[in-house]
Structures are given as C-alpha cells and as structure tokens.
Design a protein around this motif. Structure first.
Motif, PDB file in Angstrom:
ATOM      1  N   LEU A 211       0.837  -1.195   0.000  1.00  0.00           N
ATOM      2  CA  LEU A 211       0.000   0.000   0.000  1.00  0.00           C
ATOM      3  C   LEU A 211       0.876   1.250   0.000  1.00  0.00           C
ATOM      4  O   LEU A 211       1.764   1.390   0.838  1.00  0.00           O
ATOM      5  N   ASP A 212       0.608   2.143  -0.945  1.00  0.00           N
ATOM      6  CA  ASP A 212       1.325   3.414  -1.047  1.00  0.00           C
ATOM      7  C   ASP A 212       0.506   4.474  -0.317  1.00  0.00           C
ATOM      8  O   ASP A 212      -0.572   4.853  -0.759  1.00  0.00           O
ATOM      9  N   TYR A 213       1.026   4.948   0.813  1.00  0.00           N
ATOM     10  CA  TYR A 213       0.303   5.927   1.619  1.00  0.00           C
ATOM     11  C   TYR A 213       0.659   7.368   1.243  1.00  0.00           C
ATOM     12  O   TYR A 213       0.109   8.305   1.809  1.00  0.00           O
ATOM     13  N   LYS A 214       1.551   7.545   0.280  1.00  0.00           N
ATOM     14  CA  LYS A 214       1.975   8.892  -0.119  1.00  0.00           C
ATOM     15  C   LYS A 214       1.162   9.367  -1.324  1.00  0.00           C
ATOM     16  O   LYS A 214       1.696   9.771  -2.351  1.00  0.00           O
ATOM     17  N   THR A 215      -0.135   9.305  -1.196  1.00  0.00           N
ATOM     18  CA  THR A 215      -1.021   9.652  -2.313  1.00  0.00           C
ATOM     19  C   THR A 215      -1.816  10.928  -2.052  1.00  0.00           C
ATOM     20  O   THR A 215      -2.491  11.423  -2.948  1.00  0.00           O
ATOM     21  N   GLY A 216      -1.779  11.422  -0.820  1.00  0.00           N
ATOM     22  CA  GLY A 216      -2.572  12.596  -0.490  1.00  0.00           C
ATOM     23  C   GLY A 216      -4.025  12.263  -0.225  1.00  0.00           C
ATOM     24  O   GLY A 216      -4.839  13.137   0.058  1.00  0.00           O
ATOM     25  N   GLY A 217      -4.380  10.990  -0.299  1.00  0.00           N
ATOM     26  CA  GLY A 217      -5.753  10.539  -0.068  1.00  0.00           C
ATOM     27  C   GLY A 217      -5.722   9.096   0.388  1.00  0.00           C
ATOM     28  O   GLY A 217      -4.921   8.716   1.233  1.00  0.00           O
TER      29      GLY A 217
END
Length: 229
Positions: A211-217
């Motif tokens: 999971l990429d949590y650096k998406t701003g959402g």
C-alpha cells in the motif's frame, strides 16, 4: 440480486482498509459497518443488520469466536467469515463447529477475499432456487467436487491467453512497480480484471502487493515484480 450488506470486525487499520476496499469492489456486496472491537460489533450488528460478517479472532476486548457465539445466541442469522493470522487446528476446529463460511489467513490476498465472496454468492443463489436439491448439487456446495477439469491450467476466472499476455508485458516492463490501472490500460483490461490477474500472480509468488500511503488521499495498491536471483 440485492446488494449484500457486510460488517467488518477488525482492529488492524490496514487489514480493515484492504478488506473494505476489496469487498466494495464486488458488485454484489457493500460494507455497511466497520468495527474495531467486540463491544462495537455487538452494537453495530443490531443497528445495521449485516448479512455477512468478516470477523478477526484477536480483538482488544475479546475474540471473534466469542462474538459469533454471542450474536447467534441473540438471534443473529447472518453468515460469518473468519479473517485471522491464527492457524492453530483447535481454532480452526472451533470455527468450523460454529458454522463459519470460510477461513482466511493473514496476510489476506484480495483474490482470496473475492473468491470467498463469490462462493457465498453461489451458495446463496443455489439455496434460493428450490426447496430441495440433489446430492451432486449438495456436494458442490460443500466443495466436494467429484468431476474436476484436470486439463485446466489456471483457476476459474483466469484465462490462460490473457495471463500469457500479462506475463509478457511484465517481462518487457522497465519499471518494477505498477498499479492495476496501469497494467489494465497497457493490455486493455479493466482495472478490476487486471487486479484479479495480479492477485493470481501474487499468489504464485511472482509479484508482491503493498500500500502506497503517499497519495494525499486513500492508499493506493502498488505491485512489485519479484525478480529471481
């Protein structure tokens, strides 16, 4: 077919997110409540009346097996699927005795969740068709298949030719990380279909999901090619 309401009982935020996101992708299911504790689950089970409950065994104030017993004694008639890291045979045996529909071991793959939901949908449809069914149909419902297609190399829902196209694309791909949407656009598949194939490759140990949590959402699911050394 009416949308089937689902309740998630899970105290791990990341696991809960993956479950909710996966379930809501299935056209026949919708998450109506998410709980992090046994006490919260008791309240929301009455408030939302879910038909299917995804239950973790280890909870801050008890365990999922106790929750199932309590809800059943209170007259709850929904179905249960266990989602847990526990693999002890005694725990599995107790779950079977309580009549759980499925048992998913963490880390849970999205493809396995979708398979469990599809199995439940098929069971529900079969039981609603008629008052009585024959032995062969009963065996199928209990997964006692007597006639397996041994010539089939891939599981149901995975087309061999499409899989070959995907594998060839991954071999030629320069980037080692990608999303299901990027793969779908590249080989002309829907995002959901591409994700199903990537989950199959994940189960084969060929790609890894994170999971990429650096998406701003909301976190985005990204896949990484596992390169043999």
């Amino acid at each position: 077919m009416n949308i089937i309401p689902v309740m998630i009982v899970e105290d791990d935020i990341r696991a809960s997110y993956v479950l909710e996101n996966t379930i809501n992708q299935h056209p026949n299911f919708e998450v109506v409540a998410v709980c992090e504790s046994l006490s919260d689950a008791k309240i929301k089970a009455q408030a939302f009346s879910p038909e299917l409950v995804m239950v973790d065994i280890t909870l801050p104030d008890g365990n999922g097996i106790d929750l199932i017993r309590t809800l059943k004694s209170d007259g709850f008639h929904g179905a249960f699927i266990m989602t847990t890291a526990e693999r002890e045979t005694s725990t599995i045996e107790r779950s079977i005795q309580l009549g759980v529909m499925d048992y998913l071991v963490k880390p849970i793959r999205m493809s396995r969740v979708l398979q469990a939901l599809s199995d439940y949908t098929e069971l529900r449809q079969q039981l609603s068709k008629s008052v009585k069914i024959d032995q062969q149909s009963i065996d199928a419902l209990f997964r006692k298949q007597t006639h397996l297609d041994k010539s089939r190399k891939t599981p149901k829902g995975i087309d061999q030719k499409t899989l070959e196209v995907l594998n060839k694309h991954l071999e030629d791909l320069q980037d080692t990380t990608f999303t299901a949407e990027e793969i779908g656009n590249a080989i002309h598949l829907s995002r959901i279909t591409a994700r199903r194939y990537l989950e199959y490759l994940e189960a084969q140990g060929l790609v890894e999901m994170s999971l990429d949590y650096k998406t701003g959402g909301r976190p985005k699911q990204r896949y990484t090619k596992i390169i043999a050394v």
